[in-house]
Design a protein around this motif. Structure first.
Motif, PDB file in Angstrom:
ATOM      1  N   ARG A   1      -4.285  16.005  10.719  1.00  0.00           N
ATOM      2  CA  ARG A   1      -5.268  15.107  10.881  1.00  0.00           C
ATOM      3  C   ARG A   1      -5.098  14.231   9.674  1.00  0.00           C
ATOM      4  NH1 ARG A   1      -9.798  15.825  14.005  1.00  0.00           N
ATOM      5  NH2 ARG A   1      -9.587  17.745  15.370  1.00  0.00           N
ATOM      6  N   VAL A   2      -5.420  12.939   9.703  1.00  0.00           N
ATOM      7  CA  VAL A   2      -5.187  11.934   8.381  1.00  0.00           C
ATOM      8  C   VAL A   2      -6.416  11.225   8.508  1.00  0.00           C
ATOM      9  CG1 VAL A   2      -3.913  10.328   9.851  1.00  0.00           C
ATOM     10  CG2 VAL A   2      -3.962  10.269   7.358  1.00  0.00           C
ATOM     11  N   TYR A   3      -7.146  11.030   7.326  1.00  0.00           N
ATOM     12  CA  TYR A   3      -8.441  10.436   7.237  1.00  0.00           C
ATOM     13  C   TYR A   3      -8.186   9.325   5.809  1.00  0.00           C
ATOM     14  CZ  TYR A   3     -10.473  14.257   9.542  1.00  0.00           C
ATOM     15  OH  TYR A   3     -10.668  15.176  10.515  1.00  0.00           O
ATOM     16  N   PHE A   4      -8.579   8.027   6.243  1.00  0.00           N
ATOM     17  CA  PHE A   4      -8.399   7.189   5.401  1.00  0.00           C
ATOM     18  C   PHE A   4      -9.188   5.922   5.449  1.00  0.00           C
ATOM     19  CE2 PHE A   4      -4.932   5.890   8.144  1.00  0.00           C
ATOM     20  CZ  PHE A   4      -5.244   4.398   8.181  1.00  0.00           C
ATOM     21  N   ASP A   5      -9.852   5.151   4.565  1.00  0.00           N
ATOM     22  CA  ASP A   5     -10.758   4.190   5.008  1.00  0.00           C
ATOM     23  C   ASP A   5     -10.251   2.967   5.572  1.00  0.00           C
ATOM     24  OD1 ASP A   5     -12.616   1.799   4.466  1.00  0.00           O
ATOM     25  OD2 ASP A   5     -13.502   2.869   2.768  1.00  0.00           O
ATOM     26  N   GLN A   6     -10.156   2.542   6.688  1.00  0.00           N
ATOM     27  CA  GLN A   6      -9.717   1.373   7.448  1.00  0.00           C
ATOM     28  C   GLN A   6      -9.974   0.024   6.787  1.00  0.00           C
ATOM     29  OE1 GLN A   6      -8.673   1.883  11.716  1.00  0.00           O
ATOM     30  NE2 GLN A   6     -10.258   3.225  11.657  1.00  0.00           N
ATOM     31  N   LEU A   7     -11.187   0.040   6.507  1.00  0.00           N
ATOM     32  CA  LEU A   7     -11.590  -1.186   6.033  1.00  0.00           C
ATOM     33  C   LEU A   7     -11.125  -1.509   4.518  1.00  0.00           C
ATOM     34  CD1 LEU A   7     -15.453  -1.368   7.009  1.00  0.00           C
ATOM     35  CD2 LEU A   7     -13.702  -2.839   7.903  1.00  0.00           C
ATOM     36  N   GLU A   8     -11.003  -0.514   3.732  1.00  0.00           N
ATOM     37  CA  GLU A   8     -10.484  -0.750   2.498  1.00  0.00           C
ATOM     38  C   GLU A   8      -8.888  -1.087   2.722  1.00  0.00           C
ATOM     39  OE1 GLU A   8      -9.669   1.759  -1.699  1.00  0.00           O
ATOM     40  OE2 GLU A   8      -9.793   2.796   0.117  1.00  0.00           O
ATOM     41  N   PHE A   9      -8.099  -0.482   3.617  1.00  0.00           N
ATOM     42  CA  PHE A   9      -6.713  -0.955   3.972  1.00  0.00           C
ATOM     43  C   PHE A   9      -6.642  -2.213   4.364  1.00  0.00           C
ATOM     44  CE2 PHE A   9      -3.264  -0.625   6.988  1.00  0.00           C
ATOM     45  CZ  PHE A   9      -2.320  -0.544   6.156  1.00  0.00           C
ATOM     46  N   LEU A  10      -7.418  -2.601   5.206  1.00  0.00           N
ATOM     47  CA  LEU A  10      -7.393  -4.036   5.929  1.00  0.00           C
ATOM     48  C   LEU A  10      -7.855  -5.129   4.785  1.00  0.00           C
ATOM     49  CD1 LEU A  10      -9.219  -3.571   9.222  1.00  0.00           C
ATOM     50  CD2 LEU A  10      -6.838  -3.941   8.789  1.00  0.00           C
ATOM     51  N   GLU A  11      -8.827  -4.590   3.963  1.00  0.00           N
ATOM     52  CA  GLU A  11      -9.262  -5.616   2.694  1.00  0.00           C
ATOM     53  C   GLU A  11      -7.983  -5.745   1.806  1.00  0.00           C
ATOM     54  OE1 GLU A  11     -13.027  -5.737   0.140  1.00  0.00           O
ATOM     55  OE2 GLU A  11     -11.974  -4.209  -0.206  1.00  0.00           O
ATOM     56  N   GLN A  12      -7.405  -4.858   1.480  1.00  0.00           N
ATOM     57  CA  GLN A  12      -6.345  -4.880   0.486  1.00  0.00           C
ATOM     58  C   GLN A  12      -5.048  -5.635   1.138  1.00  0.00           C
ATOM     59  OE1 GLN A  12      -4.872  -1.213  -1.459  1.00  0.00           O
ATOM     60  NE2 GLN A  12      -7.244  -0.554  -1.723  1.00  0.00           N
ATOM     61  N   LEU A  13      -5.125  -5.434   2.427  1.00  0.00           N
ATOM     62  CA  LEU A  13      -3.899  -6.245   3.264  1.00  0.00           C
ATOM     63  C   LEU A  13      -4.483  -7.906   3.088  1.00  0.00           C
ATOM     64  CD1 LEU A  13      -2.959  -4.100   5.935  1.00  0.00           C
ATOM     65  CD2 LEU A  13      -1.507  -4.834   3.955  1.00  0.00           C
ATOM     66  N   GLY A  14      -5.901  -8.237   2.970  1.00  0.00           N
ATOM     67  CA  GLY A  14      -6.223  -9.429   3.028  1.00  0.00           C
ATOM     68  C   GLY A  14      -6.508  -9.827   4.361  1.00  0.00           C
TER      69      GLY A  14
ATOM     70  N   LEU B   1      -9.462  -8.912   6.220  1.00  0.00           N
ATOM     71  CA  LEU B   1     -10.858  -9.284   6.489  1.00  0.00           C
ATOM     72  C   LEU B   1     -11.153 -10.583   6.320  1.00  0.00           C
ATOM     73  CD1 LEU B   1     -12.279  -5.797   5.218  1.00  0.00           C
ATOM     74  CD2 LEU B   1     -11.609  -6.500   7.599  1.00  0.00           C
ATOM     75  N   PRO B   2     -12.173 -11.031   7.022  1.00  0.00           N
ATOM     76  CA  PRO B   2     -12.816 -12.390   6.886  1.00  0.00           C
ATOM     77  C   PRO B   2     -13.449 -12.544   5.482  1.00  0.00           C
ATOM     78  CG  PRO B   2     -14.008 -11.345   8.820  1.00  0.00           C
ATOM     79  CD  PRO B   2     -12.936 -10.350   8.265  1.00  0.00           C
ATOM     80  N   GLU B   3     -13.379 -13.639   4.960  1.00  0.00           N
ATOM     81  CA  GLU B   3     -14.072 -13.767   3.665  1.00  0.00           C
ATOM     82  C   GLU B   3     -15.739 -13.719   3.897  1.00  0.00           C
ATOM     83  OE1 GLU B   3     -12.808 -14.111   0.632  1.00  0.00           O
ATOM     84  OE2 GLU B   3     -10.835 -13.690   1.243  1.00  0.00           O
ATOM     85  N   PRO B   4     -16.399 -13.028   2.855  1.00  0.00           N
ATOM     86  CA  PRO B   4     -17.549 -13.146   3.127  1.00  0.00           C
ATOM     87  C   PRO B   4     -18.646 -14.677   3.150  1.00  0.00           C
ATOM     88  CG  PRO B   4     -17.233 -11.655   1.262  1.00  0.00           C
ATOM     89  CD  PRO B   4     -15.792 -12.369   1.771  1.00  0.00           C
ATOM     90  N   THR B   5     -19.334 -14.924   3.897  1.00  0.00           N
ATOM     91  CA  THR B   5     -19.933 -16.029   4.045  1.00  0.00           C
ATOM     92  C   THR B   5     -21.406 -15.979   3.244  1.00  0.00           C
ATOM     93  OG1 THR B   5     -21.004 -15.602   6.059  1.00  0.00           O
ATOM     94  CG2 THR B   5     -18.916 -16.623   5.997  1.00  0.00           C
ATOM     95  N   ASP B   6     -21.828 -16.768   2.743  1.00  0.00           N
ATOM     96  CA  ASP B   6     -23.284 -16.881   1.766  1.00  0.00           C
ATOM     97  C   ASP B   6     -24.154 -17.079   2.799  1.00  0.00           C
ATOM     98  OD1 ASP B   6     -21.988 -16.460  -0.285  1.00  0.00           O
ATOM     99  OD2 ASP B   6     -21.773 -18.782  -0.884  1.00  0.00           O
TER     100      ASP B   6
END
Length: 144
Positions: free
Chosen positions: A124-137, A139-144
């Motif tokens: 079993r492996v666990y890691f934060d997928q959102l953090e991974f995708l964010e570091q790879l650039g 994820l969409p940029e946050p909107t105001d």
């Protein structure tokens, strides 16, 4: 050091030091099962090795920095940081390939390997997928 720790250490070295898929395969039982956050349940040595091949192709210079290492009677548990530059395509569960971003990532993860007769039977492996995708650039940029 027990059998579980010895096999987990061989797997980690094969994935991040020697980059040896035959050595990765030699760590797993033929009918092993692996659970991953990104590709779900993998059944059998061949599927597991293919998963790791894709990871190694996407991040061929990856290293591993251990933070904590534990062992019970039949299970080794590692917590640490996986670090590397994404220079190869990333395969999604759909089969779609994302082009390399050429960004550096450093992701904290936890791996558990249950061993019987010198081979990993459950991984079993666990890691934060959102953090991974964010570091790879990716994820969409946050909107105001």
């Amino acid at each position: 050091m027990g059998q579980a720790r010895e096999v987990m250490d061989r797997l980690t070295a094969a994935l991040t030091t020697t980059k040896d898929l035959k050595a990765v395969a030699a760590c797993f039982a033929e009918d092993a099962c692996a659970v991953t956050p990104d590709m779900g349940v993998l059944r059998g040595r061949d599927e597991i090795v293919e998963y790791f091949r894709q990871v190694m192709d996407a991040m061929p210079n990856a290293t591993y920095e251990a933070v904590r290492r534990h062992e019970t009677a039949d299970t080794a548990i590692d917590e640490g940081f996986y670090r590397g530059r994404n220079t190869g395509p990333l395969e999604l569960p759909s089969g779609e390939l994302l082009p390399a971003t050429h960004r550096e990532v450093r992701i904290r993860g936890v791996d558990l390997a249950t061993v019987a007769d010198g081979l990993i039977t459950e991984y079993r492996v666990y890691f934060d997928q959102l953090e991974f995708l964010e570091q790879l650039g990716l994820l969409p940029e946050p909107t105001d």
